[in-house]
Design an enzyme around this catalytic site. Sequence first.
Site, short mmCIF file in Angstrom:
data_model
loop_
_atom_site.label_atom_id
_atom_site.label_comp_id
_atom_site.label_asym_id
_atom_site.label_seq_id
_atom_site.Cartn_x
_atom_site.Cartn_y
_atom_site.Cartn_z
N ARG A 38 0.86 -1.18 0.00
CA ARG A 38 0.00 0.00 0.00
C ARG A 38 0.89 1.22 0.00
O ARG A 38 1.62 1.48 0.96
CB ARG A 38 -0.92 0.00 1.22
CG ARG A 38 -1.94 1.12 1.24
CD ARG A 38 -2.84 1.00 2.46
NE ARG A 38 -3.90 2.00 2.43
CZ ARG A 38 -3.76 3.25 2.86
NH1 ARG A 38 -2.59 3.67 3.35
NH2 ARG A 38 -4.78 4.11 2.81
N SER A 106 -12.56 -3.02 0.41
CA SER A 106 -12.84 -2.51 1.75
C SER A 106 -14.32 -2.23 1.90
O SER A 106 -14.95 -1.67 1.00
CB SER A 106 -12.07 -1.20 2.00
OG SER A 106 -10.68 -1.42 1.94
N LYS A 135 -4.19 5.52 8.48
CA LYS A 135 -4.70 6.01 7.20
C LYS A 135 -5.28 7.40 7.39
O LYS A 135 -5.87 7.70 8.43
CB LYS A 135 -5.79 5.08 6.66
CG LYS A 135 -5.31 3.68 6.30
CD LYS A 135 -6.44 2.84 5.74
CE LYS A 135 -5.97 1.45 5.36
NZ LYS A 135 -7.05 0.63 4.81
#
Length: 209
Positions: A38, A106, A135
């Site tokens: 990521r 997600s 995040k």
Amino acid sequence: MKEFKLYAITGEEFHQGRDLIEVMEQAILGGVDIIQLRDKTSSKREVLRKAKALRELTHKYNVTFIVNDHIDVALAVDADGIHIGQDDLPLEEARKILGDKIIGISTHKIEEAREAEAGGADYIGVGPIFHTNSKVDVVDPVTTTYIQQVADEISIPFVAIGGIKLHNVDQVLKAGATRICMISEIVGAQDIKGICETFTKILNEKGEV
């Protein structure tokens, strides 16, 4: 897709100056069986470089390798699949491009979980369960109630994510999760292999109950 229990996502801001491959290898040696790259900030060329290195590492240990968002990079390195969010390329379009590769998505509420299952997702992320600093622009915590909803209703694999730590993982498992995903708790740990071994033991004991 292969069965998995412990899912680690890269988060280089938490690596404490350590090399990406070194960090993720320690996680794998501790029991992580699925890795996600990521990277929302690097250039495409840099993301590709990291993906190539992680693909080599995951091949070495026969661990599933997922790329977040970058479908072109996932295809270029022959990753096992991708993970997308609710605002990314729609699942239907991603499937046209990726064929039978793994697609995870997600979800933050049961309606999204139902839609992902109906649309052919291979697994879903369920979260954030708790408050998380890993995040930016993250949605409010969905709490363990959402885990219970998914466990009761959704048949495809799901992985709980978001603010999961050693001190609260029991709440996540009691709610019905059998797979957990973490960023900072793993990659930011002083002893990455050790913390992963601890989580692996907890998950295995849960599976034997």
